[in-house]
Structures are given as structure tokens and as C-alpha cells.
Enzyme design. Structure first.
Site, PDB file in Angstrom:
ATOM      1  N   ASP A  41      -9.025   0.598   2.670  1.00  0.00           N
ATOM      2  CA  ASP A  41      -8.007   0.199   3.643  1.00  0.00           C
ATOM      3  C   ASP A  41      -8.510   0.590   5.033  1.00  0.00           C
ATOM      4  O   ASP A  41      -8.192   1.658   5.553  1.00  0.00           O
ATOM      5  CB  ASP A  41      -6.693   0.918   3.293  1.00  0.00           C
ATOM      6  CG  ASP A  41      -5.592   0.637   4.289  1.00  0.00           C
ATOM      7  OD1 ASP A  41      -5.671  -0.381   4.994  1.00  0.00           O
ATOM      8  OD2 ASP A  41      -4.650   1.454   4.367  1.00  0.00           O
TER       9      ASP A  41
ATOM     10  N   GLN B  32      -2.987   2.420  15.282  1.00  0.00           N
ATOM     11  CA  GLN B  32      -1.952   2.867  14.337  1.00  0.00           C
ATOM     12  C   GLN B  32      -1.038   3.922  14.955  1.00  0.00           C
ATOM     13  O   GLN B  32       0.188   3.857  14.830  1.00  0.00           O
ATOM     14  CB  GLN B  32      -2.644   3.430  13.082  1.00  0.00           C
ATOM     15  CG  GLN B  32      -1.700   3.893  11.984  1.00  0.00           C
ATOM     16  CD  GLN B  32      -2.455   4.576  10.835  1.00  0.00           C
ATOM     17  OE1 GLN B  32      -3.686   4.632  10.816  1.00  0.00           O
ATOM     18  NE2 GLN B  32      -1.714   5.089   9.871  1.00  0.00           N
TER      19      GLN B  32
ATOM     20  N   LYS C  39      -3.895  -1.812  10.591  1.00  0.00           N
ATOM     21  CA  LYS C  39      -4.341  -1.934   9.205  1.00  0.00           C
ATOM     22  C   LYS C  39      -4.619  -3.379   8.795  1.00  0.00           C
ATOM     23  O   LYS C  39      -5.386  -3.618   7.855  1.00  0.00           O
ATOM     24  CB  LYS C  39      -3.239  -1.411   8.266  1.00  0.00           C
ATOM     25  CG  LYS C  39      -2.832   0.028   8.490  1.00  0.00           C
ATOM     26  CD  LYS C  39      -3.665   0.940   7.632  1.00  0.00           C
ATOM     27  CE  LYS C  39      -3.076   2.336   7.591  1.00  0.00           C
ATOM     28  NZ  LYS C  39      -3.921   3.214   6.760  1.00  0.00           N
TER      29      LYS C  39
ATOM     30  N   HIS D 162      -3.423  14.126   0.920  1.00  0.00           N
ATOM     31  CA  HIS D 162      -3.626  13.247   2.078  1.00  0.00           C
ATOM     32  C   HIS D 162      -2.409  13.285   3.008  1.00  0.00           C
ATOM     33  O   HIS D 162      -2.552  13.463   4.223  1.00  0.00           O
ATOM     34  CB  HIS D 162      -3.882  11.816   1.602  1.00  0.00           C
ATOM     35  CG  HIS D 162      -3.914  10.801   2.708  1.00  0.00           C
ATOM     36  ND1 HIS D 162      -4.923  10.765   3.656  1.00  0.00           N
ATOM     37  CD2 HIS D 162      -3.054   9.803   3.041  1.00  0.00           C
ATOM     38  CE1 HIS D 162      -4.686   9.773   4.505  1.00  0.00           C
ATOM     39  NE2 HIS D 162      -3.558   9.175   4.157  1.00  0.00           N
TER      40      HIS D 162
ATOM     41  N   GLU E 154      -9.286   4.164  -1.765  1.00  0.00           N
ATOM     42  CA  GLU E 154      -8.099   4.022  -2.599  1.00  0.00           C
ATOM     43  C   GLU E 154      -8.442   3.352  -3.927  1.00  0.00           C
ATOM     44  O   GLU E 154      -9.487   2.717  -4.070  1.00  0.00           O
ATOM     45  CB  GLU E 154      -7.044   3.148  -1.886  1.00  0.00           C
ATOM     46  CG  GLU E 154      -6.671   3.644  -0.496  1.00  0.00           C
ATOM     47  CD  GLU E 154      -5.437   2.943   0.072  1.00  0.00           C
ATOM     48  OE1 GLU E 154      -4.701   2.284  -0.700  1.00  0.00           O
ATOM     49  OE2 GLU E 154      -5.218   3.070   1.290  1.00  0.00           O
TER      50      GLU E 154
ATOM     51  N   GLU F  86      -9.232  12.738   8.081  1.00  0.00           N
ATOM     52  CA  GLU F  86      -9.145  14.061   7.462  1.00  0.00           C
ATOM     53  C   GLU F  86     -10.497  14.775   7.459  1.00  0.00           C
ATOM     54  O   GLU F  86     -10.573  15.972   7.738  1.00  0.00           O
ATOM     55  CB  GLU F  86      -8.675  13.946   6.014  1.00  0.00           C
ATOM     56  CG  GLU F  86      -7.236  13.551   5.828  1.00  0.00           C
ATOM     57  CD  GLU F  86      -6.974  13.227   4.362  1.00  0.00           C
ATOM     58  OE1 GLU F  86      -6.689  14.156   3.596  1.00  0.00           O
ATOM     59  OE2 GLU F  86      -7.081  12.053   3.974  1.00  0.00           O
TER      60      GLU F  86
ATOM     61  N   GLU G 176     -10.117   4.165   4.271  1.00  0.00           N
ATOM     62  CA  GLU G 176      -9.259   4.900   3.347  1.00  0.00           C
ATOM     63  C   GLU G 176      -9.722   4.537   1.940  1.00  0.00           C
ATOM     64  O   GLU G 176      -9.671   3.372   1.546  1.00  0.00           O
ATOM     65  CB  GLU G 176      -7.781   4.550   3.561  1.00  0.00           C
ATOM     66  CG  GLU G 176      -7.267   5.072   4.897  1.00  0.00           C
ATOM     67  CD  GLU G 176      -5.746   5.038   5.046  1.00  0.00           C
ATOM     68  OE1 GLU G 176      -5.082   4.271   4.316  1.00  0.00           O
ATOM     69  OE2 GLU G 176      -5.235   5.779   5.900  1.00  0.00           O
TER      70      GLU G 176
ATOM     71  N   THR H 125      -8.872  -5.489   4.642  1.00  0.00           N
ATOM     72  CA  THR H 125      -8.801  -4.586   3.495  1.00  0.00           C
ATOM     73  C   THR H 125      -9.825  -5.102   2.490  1.00  0.00           C
ATOM     74  O   THR H 125      -9.821  -6.292   2.181  1.00  0.00           O
ATOM     75  CB  THR H 125      -7.394  -4.616   2.854  1.00  0.00           C
ATOM     76  OG1 THR H 125      -6.413  -4.380   3.859  1.00  0.00           O
ATOM     77  CG2 THR H 125      -7.258  -3.573   1.760  1.00  0.00           C
TER      78      THR H 125
ATOM     79  N   ASP I 246       0.844  -1.187   0.000  1.00  0.00           N
ATOM     80  CA  ASP I 246       0.000   0.000   0.000  1.00  0.00           C
ATOM     81  C   ASP I 246       0.885   1.245   0.000  1.00  0.00           C
ATOM     82  O   ASP I 246       1.819   1.344   0.799  1.00  0.00           O
ATOM     83  CB  ASP I 246      -0.928   0.002   1.222  1.00  0.00           C
ATOM     84  CG  ASP I 246      -2.116   0.935   1.024  1.00  0.00           C
ATOM     85  OD1 ASP I 246      -2.437   1.270  -0.131  1.00  0.00           O
ATOM     86  OD2 ASP I 246      -2.726   1.330   2.034  1.00  0.00           O
TER      87      ASP I 246
ATOM     88  N   ARG J 220      -7.217   4.033  13.883  1.00  0.00           N
ATOM     89  CA  ARG J 220      -6.271   5.141  14.061  1.00  0.00           C
ATOM     90  C   ARG J 220      -5.586   5.148  15.412  1.00  0.00           C
ATOM     91  O   ARG J 220      -4.429   5.581  15.529  1.00  0.00           O
ATOM     92  CB  ARG J 220      -7.002   6.475  13.854  1.00  0.00           C
ATOM     93  CG  ARG J 220      -7.622   6.649  12.493  1.00  0.00           C
ATOM     94  CD  ARG J 220      -6.608   6.547  11.385  1.00  0.00           C
ATOM     95  NE  ARG J 220      -7.210   6.810  10.076  1.00  0.00           N
ATOM     96  CZ  ARG J 220      -6.604   6.561   8.921  1.00  0.00           C
ATOM     97  NH1 ARG J 220      -5.384   6.031   8.911  1.00  0.00           N
ATOM     98  NH2 ARG J 220      -7.208   6.824   7.783  1.00  0.00           N
TER      99      ARG J 220
HETATM  100 CA    CA Z   1      -3.799   3.083   2.975  1.00  0.00          CA
END
Ligand code: CA
Length: 396
Positions: free
Chosen positions: A220, A227, A240, A121, A188, A346, A186, A244, A114, A224
Site C-alpha cells: 500500500d 496523508q 494512498k 503498527h 500487507e 515506523e 506498507e 497499490t 484496507d 505520508r
Molecule cells: Ca494500508
């Protein structure tokens, strides 16, 4: 072009010029490969086409390993058969209503990488987590940053996602263990490698289409709090690796021929092995992220700083080989505007500006029962918009 015998509704995601590949089954039958056409699935293993035996397989890998000439040959043949009256009977016999099939993970995932290729971002995340330093790390504009993820926990769209538990550090500094309270998405775009490469032989940016079979959407899922505590110094791990999600349908690269555009300008100029100036290496894909039915973001892949060809060149420049079934994700797709941010971290600015949904409820991160759907569109070969297969997931 002849008048198609097969009528596909104008609002269908899957036109004759799209033909995304997936793996399906009907009750009591083996999994096998099909393409989506309109609201039906074409059962490829039972058609008289080149490489038909490769489709009697529970993943796309057998077909993908055959390489770009085979991919092109089959696609051209299918498009012809779907347009030529002489094949109406033979093809119609192998069309199955999409409602009658179950979709499965379309590929046997080999390795999963990834990236972190959106400048918007990466800048936003830098501002949130390191407010006192430069938002981008010094290496960011020299190389597409990435990490190796967990191939075995890639799931097909629609698979329920379980809230992970793990360690986190509370605001006061104490270390706790429990279910994540900061579960995020996320949005993607992912690229699926069909044809492998030899160890010790870097893949040039110009060889992208010789190796990459197709494109899909990827979510993804990210915890948080887990992480934030674990990622220094080696990067993402358990925050993570629990899940996925990818689309059930893989859009072949040939279907995106009209979607290539120039990427944003890069400063500094990338090193020679990352120079993609001779090709239109950006992709004009517009994403939409819905949370419980509310449109919360519309990121544009066209804004990505690093191109997929640069990602592929970078991940092999040390001589690492590619395998059929390798997947590499772009990283969260975010644009310059607040409504183009591809994750809740975000969108809610780390919880300080919760997102309001259509039902009046507010979200900083995901709650149990929440459902996230990512869709995307791109210019298609026939002047019609092409819709990538959605990626959907509910927190169970
Ligand atoms: Ca990612």
C-alpha cells in the site's frame, strides 16, 4: 503418494502443494489463467479438467465466482495429474517456461478495503503522530478499523509506481503543492473474495472459507505528507489512492491449511459477531521487506491483533454485500521489534532514524529509482515452506 513425474527443485517457491493462480499471456496470445508449478506456468484453459472454460478468461473472476466446491475440485484434480504418470504427456504439453510469459493483474478488482489490524503498527503510528495522547484510539480494540480504497489503481507486481503530487503542510504551517517528499510502503497481506454474498446478510467469521478464494501480498504505497494533511476527519484519500501493488500469483486458501494458528489474545473480549475463538484464525506468515536488495524488515503476520475472518465479518456486519473480486488488505504488518516494522514511517521513526542500506546510503522515505520487494513464507502442506508470490515495485 506416488512419485511425481514432474520434478520441482527443492528451492522452488511453487510446489505441487502450492499451485497459486495467475493470469498470463504469450506474445500475440490472449490473456488466460494458469497455475505456477516450479519455474513453469500450467496453461489451464487447454487442459482436460473440470471448469476448463473458466480459465480461458483474462481474470480469475470467472473461476472464483464458481465457489469453494469448484476451487477444491480443480485443485485436487491438478495435484493428481501432476503426480500421476498417466498424465505426464497431456500436462507436459501445457507447461510453459515462466520466462516466456508476461504476468498480468490476476483479478478484476471489485471493491478494495484496507484495514489497520496490527496493534504494533497502530501503536507506533499513534506515538509518532499523536505523542501527547493514547497511541490507540478508543475504538481500536473494539473493531477492525478500515477504509474503502481505490479498486481501479490496484496494479500487478512489477508495475512502475509514479511519485504522486499533492497538497501538504510544511513544518511552518504553510500549505504547499508538489511531488511527495515522504513516499512510503506498507507491507500487507491481502485476501481475495471469490464467492459473493447477498445484500443484507452479514458473513459470519465461521463462513470465511466459503467466500475467500485466496491470499496474496500487497504494498500500500503511501505519501505520508499528503496523508497527514488530508486525513482528518474522513481518513486516507489521495495519499494512498495513486497506487497499490499486489502479487501476480494468488495462493489458494487450501494451500495454507497448515498455516492457521491461534491469534494473540484480545482484551476486551470482542463482541459476539467478532468472536473467532472457535477457529484457529491467525495465519503463520512471515514477511520480508527488501529495499534496493537490503533486508529492512521481517514482520510476522502471526502478530496481527485482528484476524482476516474478523475483518470479513466486520466489513459485512452492516449488510454490505461481497462481490467476486473484492480485495481486503490487513493493514501494515508490524511486530513488537524495530526490525519487524512494515513501513518506512515506523522504520525511520518519521525520519528521525534513517535506515542504512547495504550500499551505505540512508533512507527515511523512498527516492526515485528505489525498488521494494515484499516476499513471504508460510508452512506448506508437505512439510516444505510455501513462498507466496512476491510483490515488487520500483519508483519511476
Ligand atoms: Ca494500508
Amino acid at each position: 503418494m506416488t512419485d511425481d513425474w514432474l520434478e520441482i527443485p527443492q528451492d522452488s517457491a511453487f510446489t505441487r502443494n502450492h499451485l497459486p493462480y495467475g493470469v498470463f499471456s504469450r506474445a500475440g496470445e490472449n490473456r488466460r489463467v494458469g497455475v505456477a508449478v516450479g519455474s513453469q506456468v500450467l496453461d489451464l484453459a487447454r487442459l482436460d479438467i473440470p471448469h476448463a472454460s473458466a480459465f480461458a478468461s483474462p481474470s480469475l473472476n470467472t473461476f472464483m465466482a464458481l465457489g469453494p466446491e469448484a476451487w477444491s475440485l480443480v485443485r485436487t484434480r491438478l495435484q493428481f495429474m501432476l503426480g500421476d504418470e498417466g498424465f505426464r504427456e497431456a500436462v507436459s504439453a501445457q507447461l510453459i517456461p515462466a520466462d516466456d510469459v508476461q504476468l498480468h493483474l490476476p483479478i478484476e478488482v471489485a471493491d478494495y478495503v484496507d484495514f489497520y489490524a496490527s496493534e504494533h503498527h497502530a501503536t507506533n503510528v499513534g506515538r509518532i503522530f499523536r505523542p501527547d495522547s493514547e497511541p490507540l484510539t478508543p475504538n481500536w480494540k473494539y473493531l477492525p478499523i478500515g477504509y474503502h480504497g481505490r479498486a481501479g489503481t490496484i496494479f500487478v507486481s512489477g508495475t512502475e509506481v509514479h511519485r504522486p503530487a499533492g497538497q501538504a503542510r510544511a513544518a511552518g504551517g504553510s500549505v504547499t503543492f508538489g511531488p511527495t517528499t515522504r513516499l512510503d510502503i506498507e507491507a500487507e497481506v491481502a485476501f481475495v473474495v471469490g464467492a459473493g454474498s447477498a445484500s443484507g446478510r452479514p458473513v459470519a467469521v465461521s463462513a470465511f472459507a466459503e467466500h475467500v478464494f485466496g491470499v496474496c501480498l500487497l504494498n500500500d504505497w503511501s505519501a505520508r505528507d499528503i496523508q497527514a494533511w488530508e486525513y482528518v476527519p474522513l481518513g486516507p484519500f489521495l495519499g494512498k489512492s495513486f497506487a497499490t501493488s499486489i502479487s501476480a500469483w494468488i495462493t489458494p486458501l487450501d494451500a495454507l491449511a497448515e498455516a492457521w494458528i491461534d491469534p494473540p489474545s484480545r482484551n476486551p473480549v470482542p463482541l459476539p459477531y467478532l468472536d473467532d475463538g472457535a477457529m484457529r484464525s491467525g495465519l503463520d506468515i512471515d514477511l520480508e521487506v527488501k529495499l534496493n536488495g537490503t533486508l529492512v524488515s521481517r514482520p510476522r503476520f502471526a502478530d496481527m491483533y485482528w484476524s482476516p475472518a474478523q475483518m470479513l465479518a466486520h466489513m459485512t456486519v452492516n449488510g454490505a454485500s461481497l462481490r467476486t473480486g473484492d480485495v481486503f488488505g490487513s493493514g501494515t504488518v508490524s511486530g513488537p521489534r524495530p526490525d519487524q516494522r512494515g513501513c518506512l514511517l515506523e522504520l525511520s521513526w518519521n525520519g528521525s532514524e534513517p535506515v542504512t542500506l547495504d550500499d551505505g546510503s540512508r533512507r527515511s522515505f523512498l527516492e526515485d529509482g528505489d525498488e521494494v520487494v515484499i516476499t513471504a513464507s508460510a508452512p506448506g502442506a508437505d512439510g516444505r515452506t510455501l513462498e507466496l508470490g512476491e510483490v515488487r515495485g520500483r519508483i519511476g
